[in-house]
Scaffold this motif. Structure first.
Motif, short mmCIF file in Angstrom:
data_model
loop_
_atom_site.label_atom_id
_atom_site.label_comp_id
_atom_site.label_asym_id
_atom_site.label_seq_id
_atom_site.Cartn_x
_atom_site.Cartn_y
_atom_site.Cartn_z
N ASP A 44 -2.08 -11.77 -10.46
CA ASP A 44 -1.80 -10.61 -12.08
C ASP A 44 -1.82 -9.63 -10.96
O ASP A 44 -3.44 -8.98 -11.80
N LEU A 45 -1.46 -8.80 -11.01
CA LEU A 45 -2.15 -7.18 -11.25
C LEU A 45 -1.96 -5.88 -12.10
O LEU A 45 -3.00 -6.02 -12.45
N GLY A 46 -1.33 -7.55 -13.49
CA GLY A 46 -2.25 -6.37 -15.47
C GLY A 46 -3.01 -7.27 -15.16
O GLY A 46 -3.74 -6.17 -16.07
N VAL A 47 -3.86 -7.96 -15.27
CA VAL A 47 -4.84 -8.13 -15.12
C VAL A 47 -5.69 -7.32 -14.65
O VAL A 47 -6.46 -6.27 -14.82
N VAL A 48 -5.94 -7.25 -13.83
CA VAL A 48 -6.44 -5.84 -12.79
C VAL A 48 -6.91 -4.57 -13.47
O VAL A 48 -8.35 -4.22 -13.00
N ALA A 49 -5.72 -3.91 -13.58
CA ALA A 49 -5.43 -2.54 -14.00
C ALA A 49 -6.62 -2.72 -15.56
O ALA A 49 -7.15 -1.56 -15.22
N GLY A 50 -6.75 -3.23 -16.26
CA GLY A 50 -8.51 -3.48 -16.65
C GLY A 50 -8.86 -4.25 -17.10
O GLY A 50 -10.40 -4.02 -17.91
N MET A 51 -9.58 -4.81 -15.57
CA MET A 51 -10.99 -5.36 -15.70
C MET A 51 -10.91 -4.64 -14.00
O MET A 51 -12.74 -4.61 -13.84
N ALA A 52 -11.11 -4.59 -12.59
CA ALA A 52 -11.19 -3.67 -12.02
C ALA A 52 -11.92 -2.44 -11.96
O ALA A 52 -11.04 -1.66 -12.66
N ASN A 53 -12.73 -1.56 -10.86
CA ASN A 53 -12.92 -1.09 -10.26
C ASN A 53 -12.12 -0.43 -9.26
O ASN A 53 -11.80 0.26 -8.95
N ARG A 54 -12.45 -1.76 -8.43
CA ARG A 54 -11.75 -1.40 -7.03
C ARG A 54 -11.04 -2.54 -6.95
O ARG A 54 -10.82 -3.86 -7.20
N VAL A 55 -10.42 -2.59 -5.81
CA VAL A 55 -9.09 -3.51 -5.71
C VAL A 55 -8.94 -3.44 -3.96
O VAL A 55 -8.57 -3.19 -3.59
N ALA A 56 -9.12 -4.76 -3.47
CA ALA A 56 -8.29 -5.96 -2.18
C ALA A 56 -7.50 -6.42 -2.05
O ALA A 56 -6.66 -6.90 -2.96
N VAL A 57 -5.85 -5.74 -1.49
CA VAL A 57 -5.00 -6.66 -1.36
C VAL A 57 -4.84 -7.71 -0.13
O VAL A 57 -5.48 -7.18 0.77
N GLU A 63 -4.85 -3.04 2.44
CA GLU A 63 -5.31 -2.22 1.73
C GLU A 63 -5.99 -2.38 0.38
O GLU A 63 -6.27 -3.73 -0.46
N TYR A 64 -6.80 -1.19 0.38
CA TYR A 64 -7.57 -1.54 -0.88
C TYR A 64 -8.39 0.27 -0.97
O TYR A 64 -8.23 0.85 -0.65
N GLY A 65 -8.73 0.31 -2.64
CA GLY A 65 -8.97 1.83 -3.33
C GLY A 65 -9.66 0.83 -3.80
O GLY A 65 -9.38 -0.37 -5.40
N THR A 66 -9.54 2.13 -5.25
CA THR A 66 -10.13 2.14 -6.64
C THR A 66 -8.78 1.50 -7.11
O THR A 66 -7.91 1.92 -6.36
N VAL A 67 -8.89 1.40 -8.13
CA VAL A 67 -7.79 0.70 -9.78
C VAL A 67 -6.84 1.41 -9.65
O VAL A 67 -5.92 1.31 -9.53
N ASP A 68 -6.90 3.01 -9.96
CA ASP A 68 -6.29 3.83 -10.05
C ASP A 68 -5.21 4.40 -8.89
O ASP A 68 -4.20 4.30 -8.90
#
Length: 347
Positions: free
Chosen positions: A215-228, A236-241
């Motif tokens: 759920d990417l909606g959860v990620v928006a408010g929780m994460a600093n970085r994201v790995a797909v 793909e990986y990067g900061t949440v923004d």
């Protein structure tokens, strides 16, 4: 300087089945910094849970690590014996599982279940361990903790059971907390409460979190970085923004486009199905589902292309000779919605 506390390099895991060897995890690398939340996202079956269970040493009997390392304070967790891992689990690295009812022992009082890690890892006597269990119950928001410490799991609601599971995971103040879709079984109101609780507790005990979700909606408010993740690989990986506002891989575009919004009239799905990992494709594993796929996607696996110092994506669309593709208008519209969400959260 940012301290890197976990470093997964070139991890490869196969599963032995009657049909053959399933290449479940295919050369996965990522790291976790001290105090941050790293989200690992992707469809079911992409390899998220298998990756994190390998960190805990909790792989199924038919799983086999065939390559890579998981470095934690200079030691490779993959080289640890089961007894050595038992001393790490719960004390240094803890895990919250998806369904609290399968994580809790229905025959034991919850006070005993919360106190057990303290008795094992901190060598506390029972009285002191129960006292600390009471304190962590209050910390995770369980009301009337003095009375409820003697209750059994079935006497709590789903949201309260998940708080108990979080209390068990955090009672030894672990350095790393792995949360494997901890809110999937909860309704959206309780889900929001649990996510807020995790962020609050993270700031109090300075733990680092690996958050597994689809759920990417959860990620928006929780994460600093994201790995797909897709088909056993990080694509793909990067900061949440960067992932939300400048995604570069068509699979990430598809995940963002499949998220429901208040103005959605229908749920969008990514066409097709993931590849069969009994016989993985030699090119880009997403090629068959990618509307922008080129000839090279079926022939050669794309390397990671650097977008910024923190943002990388494995897609041939980033090659200098590739045609310039603009993300679909619907995804760009959603970026504006997410931008508003992020601003509201920051206030």
């Amino acid at each position: 300087m940012v301290e890197r506390i976990l470093d997964v390099k070139n991890l490869k895991i196969d599963f032995h089945t009657y049909a053959g060897e399933v290449k479940a995890i295919r050369d996965v690398s990522f790291h976790l910094n001290k105090g941050e939340t790293l989200a690992i996202v992707g469809e079911s079956g992409s390899g998220k849970s298998v990756t994190t269970k390998s960190i805990m040493g909790l792989l199924a009997n038919n799983a086999r690590v065939i390559g890579g390392s998981i470095m934690y304070h200079g030691q490779d967790l993959l080289q640890k014996t089961e007894k050595e891992m038992q001393n790490i689990r719960g004390k240094d690295i803890a895990m919250i599982f998806q369904d609290p009812m399968t994580s809790l022992d229905p025959t034991m009082k919850i006070g005993q279940q919360i106190a057990e890690p303290l008795i094992k890892h901190k060598h506390m006597d029972k009285k002191k361990a129960w006292q600390q269990a009471l304190e962590i119950m209050k910390l995770v928001g369980i009301q009337d903790a003095e009375q409820r410490i003697n209750n059994y799991p079935h006497q709590f609601s789903g949201g309260m059971r998940q708080r108990i599971v979080i209390a068990i995971a955090l009672v030894c103040y672990p350095e790393i907390l792995i949360a494997d879709e901890p809110t999937t079984a909860l309704d959206v109101t309780i889900q929001a409460q649990i996510l807020d609780l995790m962020k609050e507790l993270q700031s109090k005990i300075e733990t680092s979190i690996i958050f597994i979700t689809h759920d990417l909606g959860v990620v928006a408010g929780m994460a600093n970085r994201v790995a797909v993740m897709y088909a056993g690989e990080i694509i793909e990986y990067g900061t949440v923004d960067e992932i939300f506002f400048d995604p570069q891989h068509p699979y990430t575009w598809g995940l963002l486009n499949s998220m429901p919004t208040l103005s959605s009239t229908k749920l969008e799905a990514i066409p097709g199905t993931p590849p069969d990992l009994l016989d993985p494709p030699k090119g880009d594993p997403f090629a068959a589902r990618n509307p922008y796929a080129m000839k090279i996607d079926a022939e050669k696996k794309p390397p990671f292309f650097k977008i910024t110092d923190t943002h990388y994506a494995a897609t041939w669309l980033l090659h200098p000779d590739a045609p310039k593709i603009t993300p679909p208008a619907e995804i760009q519209r959603r970026w504006k919605i997410y931008a508003g969400m992020m601003k509201d959260k920051a206030k």
